[in-house]
Design an enzyme around this catalytic site. Structure first.
Site, short mmCIF file in Angstrom:
data_model
loop_
_atom_site.label_atom_id
_atom_site.label_comp_id
_atom_site.label_asym_id
_atom_site.label_seq_id
_atom_site.Cartn_x
_atom_site.Cartn_y
_atom_site.Cartn_z
N TYR A 8 0.87 -1.08 0.06
CA TYR A 8 -0.04 -0.05 0.02
C TYR A 8 0.65 1.25 -0.17
O TYR A 8 0.61 2.30 0.76
CB TYR A 8 -1.00 0.05 1.24
CG TYR A 8 -1.91 -1.44 1.40
CD1 TYR A 8 -2.84 -1.26 0.27
CD2 TYR A 8 -1.71 -2.19 2.21
CE1 TYR A 8 -3.80 -2.26 0.40
CE2 TYR A 8 -2.58 -3.31 2.06
CZ TYR A 8 -3.50 -3.35 1.34
OH TYR A 8 -4.42 -4.46 1.18
N TYR A 39 -13.33 -7.21 5.09
CA TYR A 39 -12.10 -7.25 4.25
C TYR A 39 -11.75 -8.64 4.29
O TYR A 39 -11.67 -9.46 5.50
CB TYR A 39 -11.05 -6.33 5.06
CG TYR A 39 -9.70 -6.52 4.41
CD1 TYR A 39 -9.40 -5.97 3.21
CD2 TYR A 39 -8.77 -7.60 4.94
CE1 TYR A 39 -8.02 -6.38 2.56
CE2 TYR A 39 -7.51 -7.60 4.31
CZ TYR A 39 -7.18 -6.91 3.09
OH TYR A 39 -6.15 -7.37 2.58
N ASP A 95 -14.54 -16.03 7.85
CA ASP A 95 -13.38 -15.64 7.57
C ASP A 95 -12.67 -15.41 9.07
O ASP A 95 -12.86 -14.25 9.64
CB ASP A 95 -13.15 -14.41 6.74
CG ASP A 95 -11.77 -14.01 6.85
OD1 ASP A 95 -10.97 -14.39 7.30
OD2 ASP A 95 -11.46 -13.11 5.61
N LYS A 124 -2.84 -16.12 9.43
CA LYS A 124 -2.17 -15.14 10.49
C LYS A 124 -1.37 -15.77 11.77
O LYS A 124 -0.35 -16.34 11.52
CB LYS A 124 -3.10 -14.06 10.88
CG LYS A 124 -3.46 -13.07 9.56
CD LYS A 124 -3.99 -11.78 10.22
CE LYS A 124 -4.29 -10.79 9.15
NZ LYS A 124 -3.42 -10.31 8.53
#
Length: 429
Positions: A20, A148, A249, A278
């Site tokens: 980003y 997201y 998720d 993660k």
């Protein structure tokens, strides 16, 4: 890094594309020489308390001897081997552990190599399941705003359409069905109108919808929205009623972060498909998993293709599987529930920020603390300030948040909270 342990930052700035950031005017990249427990050591001498757990993954902190030992031992035996037509002990052991600790009926495991890929796999599972049932019209997903799910294309297509990249890739991204983000906050009473509106969407679109995908309880990078478990309970009921699969998720919310081992336990429900990643390896290396139930796994396999059409090169990587096994064991050995409870209490220090005019809201759940301000932050400016205060925090939008490693001390959490207070009070954002 060169042999003398220096970092060529001019090369980095010119040639290396960080997440980003722009190649014309990139955000600063601070040189890190090493990490230790919950600390990041910069090449300029600063030692920073890590408030991010390396994007929420390093739950045990850095360089944990148990995890390092697992990597070393496995690397001496087998670092990698293809998973097509081959299996190995670390993968089998990991899948046994995952089936044991995840909600009952999730007993088929697909190992992938990143959270975003696990979402891609979950979407393929859902679509192929309905294709195998000759339900070719069920080829869309339904999801909530503020979500997201990753930056790859299928995952991106179910991220929030306003705050993500939909407009840039319009015409290329699949177009799915979006409903309002959950409104009732965690701990508040849910309005029956919200649930009725949700059901109306199912009634209108269920014949097109293969699956509903959502982050349970906490919508993370889409806005840090902590929502009422009753919404999730209703969602499970509606998926059953209207014959829609439910994908949860848990990539950011899994492994204790919200105060439950998996966030869906707040609503006492079980999805048809679950994505995890993660913290799976304790932040040491990339690995993810997509779990599903017998109905989906067998139903998909009975279709024309007969197989799930996905196979990453590094699927089931032995190194990653071995360290994931060690991380899961360590989570329970360290009494993660007590760790999260302590951190949650210590994060009460963030409530001091509520006295500041620039602050819109402070919210805390499990080991997640969020301070929402009234204007978007200048990331480069606020990170420079945070480094002067000895902390590493990376905000986005109007949200200054922390998700520290579970080994972070109360004193360090106090310092993180104080740095956030000072940044806002001194308008260093």
């Amino acid at each position: 890094m060169t042999k003398n342990n220096t970092i060529d930052k001019s090369f980095d700035k010119k040639h290396i594309w960080h997440p980003y950031t722009s190649m014309l005017n990139p955000l600063p990249s601070y040189g890190v020489t090493h990490t230790d427990k919950n600390k990041i050591h910069l090449d300029t001498g600063e030692i920073l308390i890590d408030g991010m757990a390396s994007w929420w993954s390093a739950i045990h902190g850095y360089n944990h001897p148990t995890l390092i030992s697992a990597i070393h031992q496995q690397s001496n035996i087998m670092s990698h081997v293809m998973f097509g037509g081959i299996t190995h002990a670390p993968a089998v052991e990991l899948c046994k552990k995952l089936i044991t600790i995840t909600p009952e009926t999730l007993d088929r495991v697909f190992l992938a190599d990143s959270g975003s890929v696990s979402v891609e796999v979950s979407i393929k599972m859902a679509l192929q399941y309905w294709i195998s049932k000759n339900e070719h019209g069920k080829n869309k997903l339904m999801t909530a705003n503020k979500g997201y799910h990753g930056d790859t294309f299928a995952a991106m297509s179910v991220c929030d359409p306003i705050n993500s990249m939909h407009s840039m890739y319009r015409g290329f991204l699949p177009e799915h069905i979006f409903v309002d983000a959950p409104k009732a906050k965690f701990g508040d009473t849910i309005d029956q109108d919200e649930l009725e509106t949700l059901e109306s969407a199912f009634a209108a679109h269920h014949q097109q919808v293969a699956a509903f995908i959502i982050e349970p309880i906490v919508q993370n990078a889409g806005g840090m929205n902590f929502y009422n478990p009753a919404y999730l309970s209703k969602l499970r009921q509606l998926c059953d009623k209207y014959d829609v699969l439910l994908i949860l998720d848990e990539i950011a919310t899994g492994f204790g972060r919200t105060g439950k081992l998996f966030a869906c336990e707040h609503a006492n429900i079980v999805p048809d498909i679950m994505c995890i990643g993660k913290a799976l390896t304790g932040g040491t290396m990339t690995l993810s998993a997509t779990l599903t139930n017998e109905k989906v796994a067998i139903g998909l396999s009975e279709g024309e293709a007969g197989v799930l059409m996905h196979g990453p090169t590094f699927m089931g990587n032995p190194l990653a599987c071995a360290v994931a096994c060690a991380s899961i064991d360590l989570l329970f050995e360290n009494d993660w529930q007590a760790q999260i409870k302590r951190i949650n209490t210590a994060m009460g220090a963030l409530k001091r920020c509520e006295s500041l005019n620039a602050v819109n809201n402070v919210r805390i759940l499990g080991a997640i603390g969020v301070v929402e301000i009234n204007a978007a932050v200048d990331v480069a400016k606020i990170q420079r300030f945070f480094i002067t205060k000895g902390v590493w925090i990376r905000p986005f939008g109007r949200l200054i948040y922390i998700m520290p490693p579970y080994v972070t001390s109360n004193d360090d959490i106090e310092l993180l909270a104080d740095a956030i207070y000072q940044a806002i009070d001194q308008q260093a954002y």
